[in-house]
Scaffold this motif. Sequence first.
Motif, PDB file in Angstrom:
ATOM      1  N   PHE A 130      -1.331   3.258  -0.454  1.00 19.59           N
ATOM      2  CA  PHE A 130      -0.439   2.351  -1.167  1.00 19.59           C
ATOM      3  C   PHE A 130       1.019   2.606  -0.782  1.00 19.59           C
ATOM      4  O   PHE A 130       1.762   1.671  -0.495  1.00 19.59           O
ATOM      5  N   VAL A 131       1.421   3.871  -0.762  1.00 17.36           N
ATOM      6  CA  VAL A 131       2.815   4.209  -0.441  1.00 17.36           C
ATOM      7  C   VAL A 131       3.149   3.778   0.989  1.00 17.36           C
ATOM      8  O   VAL A 131       4.213   3.208   1.242  1.00 17.36           O
ATOM      9  N   ILE A 132       2.244   4.019   1.914  1.00 15.05           N
ATOM     10  CA  ILE A 132       2.480   3.624   3.308  1.00 15.05           C
ATOM     11  C   ILE A 132       2.543   2.097   3.430  1.00 15.05           C
ATOM     12  O   ILE A 132       3.363   1.559   4.171  1.00 15.05           O
ATOM     13  N   ALA A 133       1.695   1.402   2.669  1.00 10.76           N
ATOM     14  CA  ALA A 133       1.717  -0.064   2.715  1.00 10.76           C
ATOM     15  C   ALA A 133       3.034  -0.630   2.186  1.00 10.76           C
ATOM     16  O   ALA A 133       3.440  -1.713   2.574  1.00 10.76           O
ATOM     17  N   PHE A 134       3.696   0.111   1.318  1.00 13.88           N
ATOM     18  CA  PHE A 134       5.013  -0.266   0.795  1.00 13.88           C
ATOM     19  C   PHE A 134       6.075   0.690   1.319  1.00 13.88           C
ATOM     20  O   PHE A 134       7.012   1.046   0.605  1.00 13.88           O
ATOM     21  N   ALA A 135       5.940   1.107   2.550  1.00 11.93           N
ATOM     22  CA  ALA A 135       6.783   2.160   3.112  1.00 11.93           C
ATOM     23  C   ALA A 135       8.265   1.851   3.003  1.00 11.93           C
ATOM     24  O   ALA A 135       8.694   0.701   3.096  1.00 11.93           O
ATOM     25  N   GLY A 136       9.002   2.925   2.814  1.00 11.24           N
ATOM     26  CA  GLY A 136      10.461   2.878   2.862  1.00 11.24           C
ATOM     27  C   GLY A 136      10.875   3.556   4.162  1.00 11.24           C
ATOM     28  O   GLY A 136      10.163   3.488   5.166  1.00 11.24           O
ATOM     29  N   ARG A 137      12.006   4.235   4.123  1.00  8.03           N
ATOM     30  CA  ARG A 137      12.425   5.007   5.295  1.00  8.03           C
ATOM     31  C   ARG A 137      11.395   6.096   5.561  1.00  8.03           C
ATOM     32  O   ARG A 137      10.773   6.621   4.632  1.00  8.03           O
ATOM     33  N   PHE A 138      11.234   6.452   6.837  1.00 10.08           N
ATOM     34  CA  PHE A 138      10.182   7.399   7.216  1.00 10.08           C
ATOM     35  C   PHE A 138      10.300   8.720   6.459  1.00 10.08           C
ATOM     36  O   PHE A 138       9.317   9.213   5.895  1.00 10.08           O
ATOM     37  N   TYR A 176       7.843  11.733  -0.134  1.00  4.65           N
ATOM     38  CA  TYR A 176       7.235  11.210  -1.358  1.00  4.65           C
ATOM     39  C   TYR A 176       5.716  11.400  -1.311  1.00  4.65           C
ATOM     40  O   TYR A 176       5.106  11.794  -2.315  1.00  4.65           O
ATOM     41  N   ILE A 177       5.121  11.135  -0.169  1.00  5.27           N
ATOM     42  CA  ILE A 177       3.677  11.344  -0.021  1.00  5.27           C
ATOM     43  C   ILE A 177       3.345  12.823  -0.194  1.00  5.27           C
ATOM     44  O   ILE A 177       2.381  13.176  -0.881  1.00  5.27           O
ATOM     45  N   LEU A 178       4.139  13.699   0.388  1.00  5.04           N
ATOM     46  CA  LEU A 178       3.904  15.138   0.285  1.00  5.04           C
ATOM     47  C   LEU A 178       4.003  15.600  -1.172  1.00  5.04           C
ATOM     48  O   LEU A 178       3.083  16.239  -1.695  1.00  5.04           O
ATOM     49  N   VAL A 179       5.100  15.271  -1.821  1.00  7.88           N
ATOM     50  CA  VAL A 179       5.307  15.696  -3.214  1.00  7.88           C
ATOM     51  C   VAL A 179       4.274  15.043  -4.138  1.00  7.88           C
ATOM     52  O   VAL A 179       3.693  15.708  -5.004  1.00  7.88           O
ATOM     53  N   GLY A 180       4.024  13.754  -3.947  1.00  4.77           N
ATOM     54  CA  GLY A 180       3.040  13.058  -4.773  1.00  4.77           C
ATOM     55  C   GLY A 180       1.640  13.624  -4.604  1.00  4.77           C
ATOM     56  O   GLY A 180       0.906  13.792  -5.582  1.00  4.77           O
ATOM     57  N   SER A 181       1.271  13.961  -3.381  1.00  7.34           N
ATOM     58  CA  SER A 181      -0.062  14.528  -3.114  1.00  7.34           C
ATOM     59  C   SER A 181      -0.218  15.890  -3.768  1.00  7.34           C
ATOM     60  O   SER A 181      -1.268  16.194  -4.351  1.00  7.34           O
ATOM     61  N   VAL A 203      -1.329   8.372 -10.883  1.00 10.70           N
ATOM     62  CA  VAL A 203      -1.212   7.666  -9.599  1.00 10.70           C
ATOM     63  C   VAL A 203      -0.492   6.331  -9.811  1.00 10.70           C
ATOM     64  O   VAL A 203       0.407   5.976  -9.038  1.00 10.70           O
ATOM     65  N   PHE A 204      -0.837   5.619 -10.854  1.00  7.86           N
ATOM     66  CA  PHE A 204      -0.174   4.347 -11.147  1.00  7.86           C
ATOM     67  C   PHE A 204       1.321   4.546 -11.378  1.00  7.86           C
ATOM     68  O   PHE A 204       2.149   3.798 -10.853  1.00  7.86           O
ATOM     69  N   LEU A 205       1.683   5.564 -12.158  1.00  2.00           N
ATOM     70  CA  LEU A 205       3.102   5.839 -12.409  1.00  2.00           C
ATOM     71  C   LEU A 205       3.833   6.213 -11.120  1.00  2.00           C
ATOM     72  O   LEU A 205       4.969   5.772 -10.901  1.00  2.00           O
ATOM     73  N   LEU A 206       3.193   6.999 -10.266  1.00  2.00           N
ATOM     74  CA  LEU A 206       3.797   7.341  -8.975  1.00  2.00           C
ATOM     75  C   LEU A 206       3.995   6.096  -8.118  1.00  2.00           C
ATOM     76  O   LEU A 206       5.029   5.948  -7.456  1.00  2.00           O
ATOM     77  N   TRP A 207       3.017   5.201  -8.121  1.00  2.00           N
ATOM     78  CA  TRP A 207       3.144   3.952  -7.364  1.00  2.00           C
ATOM     79  C   TRP A 207       4.308   3.120  -7.885  1.00  2.00           C
ATOM     80  O   TRP A 207       5.113   2.609  -7.113  1.00  2.00           O
ATOM     81  N   MET A 208       4.376   2.974  -9.208  1.00  2.00           N
ATOM     82  CA  MET A 208       5.433   2.144  -9.794  1.00  2.00           C
ATOM     83  C   MET A 208       6.809   2.742  -9.491  1.00  2.00           C
ATOM     84  O   MET A 208       7.749   2.008  -9.167  1.00  2.00           O
ATOM     85  N   PHE A 209       6.930   4.047  -9.591  1.00  2.00           N
ATOM     86  CA  PHE A 209       8.194   4.707  -9.277  1.00  2.00           C
ATOM     87  C   PHE A 209       8.560   4.468  -7.817  1.00  2.00           C
ATOM     88  O   PHE A 209       9.705   4.173  -7.490  1.00  2.00           O
ATOM     89  N   TRP A 210       7.568   4.560  -6.936  1.00  2.00           N
ATOM     90  CA  TRP A 210       7.806   4.346  -5.512  1.00  2.00           C
ATOM     91  C   TRP A 210       8.303   2.922  -5.244  1.00  2.00           C
ATOM     92  O   TRP A 210       9.301   2.721  -4.568  1.00  2.00           O
ATOM     93  N   LYS A 268      10.766  -0.567   0.667  1.00  2.00           N
ATOM     94  CA  LYS A 268      11.615  -1.591   1.284  1.00  2.00           C
ATOM     95  C   LYS A 268      11.553  -2.910   0.530  1.00  2.00           C
ATOM     96  O   LYS A 268      12.386  -3.781   0.729  1.00  2.00           O
ATOM     97  N   ILE A 269      10.564  -3.080  -0.319  1.00  2.00           N
ATOM     98  CA  ILE A 269      10.403  -4.338  -1.036  1.00  2.00           C
ATOM     99  C   ILE A 269      11.588  -4.635  -1.949  1.00  2.00           C
ATOM    100  O   ILE A 269      11.881  -5.773  -2.241  1.00  2.00           O
ATOM    101  N   ASN A 270      12.270  -3.580  -2.391  1.00  2.00           N
ATOM    102  CA  ASN A 270      13.444  -3.791  -3.257  1.00  2.00           C
ATOM    103  C   ASN A 270      14.679  -4.224  -2.505  1.00  2.00           C
ATOM    104  O   ASN A 270      15.666  -4.594  -3.102  1.00  2.00           O
ATOM    105  N   LYS A 271      14.666  -4.111  -1.206  1.00  2.00           N
ATOM    106  CA  LYS A 271      15.866  -4.368  -0.436  1.00  2.00           C
ATOM    107  C   LYS A 271      15.909  -5.796   0.080  1.00  2.00           C
ATOM    108  O   LYS A 271      14.973  -6.440   0.284  1.00  2.00           O
TER     109      LYS A 271
END
Length: 180
Positions: free
Chosen positions: A104-112, A118-123, A164-171, A177-180
């Motif tokens: 999910f995070v990669i599908a909504f990726a931001g800066r690398f 985020y993936i590391l800390v979230g995992s 996981v849902f809360l982490l997704w929403m925060f992301w 990039k969707i916010n930009k």
Amino acid sequence: MKALLLKYKPVIKFIITFLIVYGGLSLAYNFYLDLSKEGQYYPDYITYLVGNQTQNLLEVCGYNTQMLPHPEEPSIKVVVEGKYLARVIEGCNGTSIIILFMSFVIAFAGRFKTTFFYILVGSVLIYSVNLIRIVILSIGLYHYPWREELLHTVVFPAIIYGLVFLLWMFWVNRFSKINK
């Protein structure tokens, strides 16, 4: 048709990216599980590690604990104070949930760099909460075995999937990039 594709391009891109990443990571994980069948750590290293860490945490909480290989299936038996309570199977180790989170995070990726950290800390957070979930579930089953169905199928899945849902929403709201 072209207008529809252009209008829904971000949604289509998300779905395709998610499916490719999720499929690729799931295939890699299944390959790992196939390779683990003959390995030194039973039933696989990640599940073995979760079992070992669960035992250590339960012992820190004051419970005499044994984690034993299940003789009939690829899992680890959780024995607390001589009482067989549950088993830790591959699905309990949190890896599948982490794969879902990462996809999910990669599908909504931001800066690398942001995405990577985020993936590391979230995992790590998901893994840790899952481990605590297994410990608390084991203690709950020891003291309240008649609540097994509620604890195992409602309360604790809600905790891990809620995280996981809360982490997704925060992301999505903070970094994607969707916010930009």
